[in-house]
Design a protein around this motif. Structure first.
Motif, mmCIF file in Angstrom:
data_model
loop_
_atom_site.group_PDB
_atom_site.id
_atom_site.type_symbol
_atom_site.label_atom_id
_atom_site.label_comp_id
_atom_site.label_asym_id
_atom_site.label_seq_id
_atom_site.Cartn_x
_atom_site.Cartn_y
_atom_site.Cartn_z
ATOM 1 N N ARG B 615 144.298 92.997 3.384
ATOM 2 C CA ARG B 615 145.273 92.140 4.781
ATOM 3 C C ARG B 615 145.006 93.578 5.981
ATOM 4 O O ARG B 615 144.787 92.685 6.932
ATOM 5 C CB ARG B 615 147.212 92.772 4.623
ATOM 6 C CG ARG B 615 147.399 91.918 5.047
ATOM 7 C CD ARG B 615 149.733 91.488 5.244
ATOM 8 N NE ARG B 615 149.224 90.536 4.479
ATOM 9 C CZ ARG B 615 149.987 89.722 4.754
ATOM 10 N NH1 ARG B 615 150.390 89.902 6.028
ATOM 11 N NH2 ARG B 615 150.229 88.664 4.190
ATOM 12 N N HIS B 638 143.120 87.169 2.703
ATOM 13 C CA HIS B 638 144.648 86.369 2.319
ATOM 14 C C HIS B 638 144.328 86.126 1.029
ATOM 15 O O HIS B 638 144.848 86.241 0.165
ATOM 16 C CB HIS B 638 145.050 85.203 3.574
ATOM 17 C CG HIS B 638 146.104 84.526 2.285
ATOM 18 N ND1 HIS B 638 147.411 85.596 2.527
ATOM 19 C CD2 HIS B 638 146.361 83.456 2.315
ATOM 20 C CE1 HIS B 638 148.559 84.341 1.902
ATOM 21 N NE2 HIS B 638 147.559 83.137 2.149
ATOM 22 N N GLU B 641 144.040 88.730 -1.021
ATOM 23 C CA GLU B 641 145.587 89.239 -1.585
ATOM 24 C C GLU B 641 145.715 88.383 -2.395
ATOM 25 O O GLU B 641 146.686 88.540 -3.656
ATOM 26 C CB GLU B 641 146.061 89.103 -0.488
ATOM 27 C CG GLU B 641 147.598 89.691 -0.502
ATOM 28 C CD GLU B 641 148.595 89.640 0.695
ATOM 29 O OE1 GLU B 641 148.443 90.606 1.899
ATOM 30 O OE2 GLU B 641 149.167 89.203 0.735
ATOM 31 N N LEU B 642 144.906 87.201 -2.747
ATOM 32 C CA LEU B 642 146.170 86.450 -3.152
ATOM 33 C C LEU B 642 145.335 86.082 -5.224
ATOM 34 O O LEU B 642 146.220 85.995 -6.267
ATOM 35 C CB LEU B 642 145.942 84.677 -2.892
ATOM 36 C CG LEU B 642 146.801 84.146 -1.950
ATOM 37 C CD1 LEU B 642 146.416 82.727 -0.926
ATOM 38 C CD2 LEU B 642 147.849 84.064 -2.867
ATOM 39 N N ALA B 643 143.844 87.097 -5.069
ATOM 40 C CA ALA B 643 143.250 86.495 -5.688
ATOM 41 C C ALA B 643 144.247 87.765 -7.055
ATOM 42 O O ALA B 643 144.068 88.222 -7.162
ATOM 43 C CB ALA B 643 142.307 86.442 -5.765
#
Lengths: 324, 693
Positions: B615, B638, B641-643
């Protein structure tokens, strides 16, 4: 999906609730969005909040606005040197009609308890509050009375007026989940404040945007926010780094780790995420850790602030990298 | 890792008989491994560990420090003079062990330090390349197998280690797949490169002989390669001693090169025969001599015999080539069959006088014109030269004598400094302009001129008679030589040595360019020389690449090699980019790969990649970019980050445009912010130096 992990739609509800509360409180407290956000984060994490600042910057106003906007039972206890422990916890009173002792609840029986100028009361009275904060119940004359949920204590402490006060010992500060400084408002915010507060009492005009039950639901969703193992490792490494730092005499406790995790979950939910990122941990490191650590003499002599030292320790911890 | 490097070290087997270097290597690598393990336990910082790993080798070198320079020189001499496989030698053992151990350190650093086990393949291949380049034919591709096995061990260990570290099963499978894929890519790449290299490196004049159905075909090595090596070796080493029944010294013949094309004189595939040699053509009342030969440390598949051999009694399996009367070993260790061999030869002494020669005519050796063939590409000036030189001669024998005396005149200078080989181009150049060369060019020239004059001829490789001792004659490596055989009727194949006498093996005859002879300096254009060729106008013989010449000029190969080498880093980078932007089916991995690609692009452009969470990084990088690309990097951040942190990475990451497309958009936007890029940066992308955390 793992059973129990909060779904995206659930955290969106939390986010919407938090946003509504934030807007409501923002009507009263001008230009302090970060502080309001932290306050809501503390509420959702069910973490007690210690606000330390000079008088007149709106500490009490913030706490009262929060209580009012969630339509929860709020109580305000003004701590004075003659305040008794029973004023906080309550007392058993003999009822002449029923010929029984009846429990008369003290100030702590509320969803949001505003403990104003907590350092003015005697240590004995402070302890009574701190015990209630920790256990979320009160035992009087052998009877245990659970406190209502959600239960959040917002304590304010005045750092300038030290005469005749009993500042919280560092060990006791550990009971507070987060500590924040309000700080002076910016010039524009102060002008806006004059406008708002000149006409009417803004707190009176503040209408609740949610209720205690909804907040309690949000809190239970928040607890189920997902935390990846790598993020937990990062959190633990970060808290441990305060124990190893040469500038810190007493590092953060494992309770601090737990509080930091809860707060990070709450911030993720407020942000509309059902997972915690290292950004959450970093953002909350100073509010959750700074009031628990004691600087070494060298750092004190160097006039370094606790926040600086904690931030430095945080920056040194390697971030989680991509999973291989 | 130790096992891998030991396996890869096996590839040096063809070079030496000594196997002790493997033991030494094992001791070195185990020493380093032990230090590494100890350092890991003591939590020594990583860079220091790398230095500590070098200790065993440094100790070993320090141990031998006193005699090291001498030992190295001795090793170099040993390598220059020996024939593979070399006899055991202390210096060579030490050298191979230390070099292989250094490869181990490199392998270890790549596989463990950089966490890139897939990249160690080229390192493990290096030991194989040494015999492959030095010996070409003896380094069978089979020798690649141990190195490949070692590579697989490294990869397998890496997969196992990561599995132990607690990667999820899916991740482990992906990792295994990735490693296998990268292994395949590297393997195919090196295979292609090897193919390219063998196309660039001149073809070696080797030929396949079919030993008359007795053995499967035997590949014969080109004796001319040993020739120049031995002539250039710093010191002559005694290799053969012999005693002849007539007390005279004799040329000892190894092999005859009958075929001639643009790439020079070559062996001809033929049938090898067992049994007695037939009587040579036209042998009439020549004396028969007996020669007893003792070979020292000299390995060859060709038996050195005086011309014209009639009978050989030597241990081992020997065959003869009926066309050239060369004696060839078959069977085990045939490559070094002559080493420490004692044998007896019976040979006719065919040394006709000049009257006999001048009376002779060109004969027909019965090889269907093979020894008369001249390639079409041959410079016509050479033919004219031959015609001009032999214009006054009446018989073919006279022509030959004229040519011989012309070559032995002081118009020619003996020098081993010229380009090696007797390709058509070098010989033309030798004849027409430089007139400076060594025996192979003299022999090749006589053969070509004789062929031009219609006399069958071939080039022969062997030894000069050597020097007389009280007990016969002694031949050293410096006596290796090439001369010419010419087929005359009724004499048969007669040997002529066109090289100026005393030249080979001794100091070259000093023939300064400023002498009265018509020797032009090498820098004078061919057309301007007062040579007896009226038609040689301006066509200086140049090596023609398109004309079927098998040899590329050295500088072309050098430039191509350098270009290839220079292209390797950017090629690696391109390969990485391709591999990263290829959809792998797992959106989380795709996003992470795209993220890494954007990071490396920024590094390549000279940007420093910010520290921080995806981020934070995305927010900072977005500040460098135009709005579309900025939005893309925030979105990609993003996803990363999700991964990394989300409970259901796959499903959430999959929404939106493919990460590869985003990465391309961001990369080109990044490139637009830094239009100027240094040449060094283009050739060597900086991201290749980035160490994984």
């Amino acid at each position: 999906m793992e059973a129990g992990v909060a779904s995206v739609s659930e955290v969106r509800t939390v986010q919407a609730t938090a946003t509504a509360i934030g807007e409501a409180v923002g009507q009263v407290i001008d230009g302090k969005d970060d502080v309001i956000r932290l306050t809501i984060t503390a509420l959702l994490a069910e973490a007690h909040l210690l606000i330390e600042d000079v008088p007149g910057v709106g500490k009490t106003m913030l706490a009262r606005a929060l209580a009012r906007s969630i339509d929860a039972k709020a109580s305000r206890i003004q701590f004075t040197p003659d305040l008794l422990p029973s004023d906080i916890t309550g007392v058993a009173v003999f009822n002449q009609h029923s010929r029984e002792f009846e429990f008369k609840a003290g100030g702590v029986f509320a969803n949001v308890v505003i403990a104003d100028e907590i350092n003015r009361a005697s240590p004995k009275t402070q302890s009574a509050l701190l015990e209630a904060m920790e256990e979320r119940r009160v035992t009087v004359d052998g009877t245990t009375h659970p406190l209502p949920r959600p239960f959040v204590v917002v304590a304010t402490q005045n750092p300038v007026e030290m005469e005749g006060t009993y500042p919280l010992p560092e060990a006791q500060r550990d009971r507070f989940g987060l500590r924040l400084d309000l700080g002076y408002p910016s010039a524009t915010a102060e002008v806006a404040m004059l406008d708002h507060h000149g006409e009417a009492e803004p707190l009176e005009q503040l209408s609740p945007v949610t209720d205690a039950a909804a907040v309690q639901r949000c809190i239970s969703v928040t607890r189920r926010v997902f935390v990846h193992r790598a993020v937990k490792d990062y959190l633990v490494a970060l808290v441990a780094s305060t124990r190893d730092s040469g500038d810190i005499r007493l590092g953060a406790s494992p309770r601090a780790s737990l509080q930091l995790l809860r707060a990070a979950k709450a911030q993720a939910a407020v942000d509309g995420r059902n997972y915690v990122t290292p950004d959450d941990i970093q953002a909350l490191a100073v509010p959750t850790l700074a009031h628990r650590v004691m600087l070494s003499h060298e750092a004190q002599l160097g006039r370094r602030s606790v926040a600086d030292v904690v931030e430095q320790a945080v920056a040194a911890v390697p971030l989680p990298q991509r999973r291989s | 890792m130790t096992a891998a490097i030991l396996l890869s070290g096996i590839a040096l087997f063809p070079l030496t008989d000594d196997r002790a270097y493997l033991g030494m290597l094992a001791a070195l690598t185990l020493g380093s491994t032990a230090i590494g393990a100890l350092a890991a336990r003591l939590r020594v910082p990583e860079p220091l560990v790398r230095v500590l790993l070098l200790l065993p080798g440094i100790l070993l070198i320090a141990w031998n420090w006193e005699g090291l320079p001498g030992l190295l020189a001795e090793t170099a001499a040993h390598a220059a003079e020996s024939f593979a496989p070399m006899a055991p030698h202390d210096g060579f053992r030490l050298l191979s062990a230390v070099v292989l151990w250094l490869l181990f350190i490199v392998t270890e650093a790549i596989a463990v330090g950089l966490d890139r086990p897939g990249w160690v393949f080229p390192v493990l291949m290096l030991p194989y390349l040494v015999p492959a380049i030095v010996l070409s034919d003896e380094a069978s591709p089979l020798m690649l197998a141990p190195a490949c096995l070692g590579y697989l061990i490294v990869l397998g260990t890496a997969v196992y280690n990561r599995a132990v570290d607690g990667a999820e099963p899916a991740g482990r499978r992906g990792l295994a797949r990735g490693i296998v894929a990268s292994g395949l890519i590297v393997g195919v790449l090196s295979w292609v490169l090897t193919g390219l290299a063998s196309a660039v490196i001149p073809e070696r004049g080797a030929a396949y002989f079919d030993p008359a159905g007795i053995d499967p075909s035997v590949q014969l090595g080109d004796p001319t390669l040993d020739l120049i090596r031995n002539l250039r070796s710093p010191s002559g080493r005694h290799i053969i001693s012999y005693r002849s029944s007539d007390g005279q010294g004799h040329y000892l013949r190894l092999a005859a090169l009958s075929a001639f094309d643009a790439s020079g004189f070559k062996l001809v595939p033929t049938d090898l025969m067992a049994g007695p040699l037939g009587l040579p053509t036209g042998i009439a009342s020549r004396p028969l001599i007996d020669v007893e030969v003792t070979v020292a440390d000299f390995g060859s598949e060709w038996l050195p015999v005086p011309w014209v051999p009639q009978a050989v009694s030597a241990e081992g399996e020997w065959r003869h080539d009926p066309a050239t009367r060369s004696i060839v070993a078959v069977g085990d260790n045939r490559r070094v069959a002559t080493r420490f061999l004692e044998y007896a030869v019976q040979s006719w002494q065919l040394e006709p006088g000049s009257e006999e020669i001048s009376a002779a005519q060109a004969g027909d050796p019965g090889d269907a014109g093979l020894t008369l063939q001249l390639p079409d590409e041959l410079d016509p000036a050479v033919l004219d030269l031959a015609a001009e030189l032999t214009a006054g001669a009446s018989t073919d024998g006279d022509k030959l004598l004229t040519l011989l005396s012309w070559l032995r005149s002081d118009a020619f200078t003996y020098s081993t400094a010229t380009i090696q080989g007797s390709t058509m181009a070098t010989v033309s150049d030798f004849l027409l302009s430089s007139r400076s060369g060594y025996c192979e060019q003299f022999a090749g020239s006589l053969a070509i001129l004789a062929r031009a004059a219609g006399i069958p001829s071939r080039v022969v490789i062997g030894f000069l008679p050597g020097v007389a001792t009280e007990d016969g004659f002694e031949v050293t490596t410096k006596d290796m030589h090439a001369w010419t055989e010419v087929f005359l009727d009724p004499l048969g194949w007669v040997a002529f040595d066109p090289t100026p006498s005393g030249a080979p093996g001794a100091a070259p005859v000093p023939t300064p360019n400023a002498s009265a002879s018509p020797t032009p300096s090498a820098s004078t254009p061919a057309s301007a020389t007062p040579q007896p060729s009226p038609s040689a106008t301006s066509t200086a013989p140049a090596p023609e690449a398109g004309g079927g010449a098998g040899v590329l000029p050295g500088w072309v190969a050098g430039v191509a090699g350098a270009a290839l080498l220079a292209a390797v880093p950017s090629g690696l980078r391109q390969g990485r980019r391709w591999a990263r932007l290829r959809p792998l089916g797992d959106p989380a991995v795709d996003a992470e790969n795209a993220w890494d690609e954007v990071r490396d692009t920024a590094l390549d452009l000279g940007r420093s990649w910010p520290d921080g969470t995806p981020r934070q990084v995305a927010a900072e990088v977005a500040g460098w970019l135009d709005p579309a690309a900025a939005a893309a990097i925030v979105e990609l951040g993003h996803r990363v980050e999700l991964a990394r942190f989300a409970p259901t990475a796959g499903a959430d990451v999959a929404d939106g445009p493919p990460p590869a497309a985003q990465a391309r958009l961001i990369s080109s936007a990044l490139a637009a912010t830094r239009p100027e890029r240094s040449a060094l940066n283009r050739v060597f992308p900086r991201s290749l130096l980035r160490l994984p955390r």
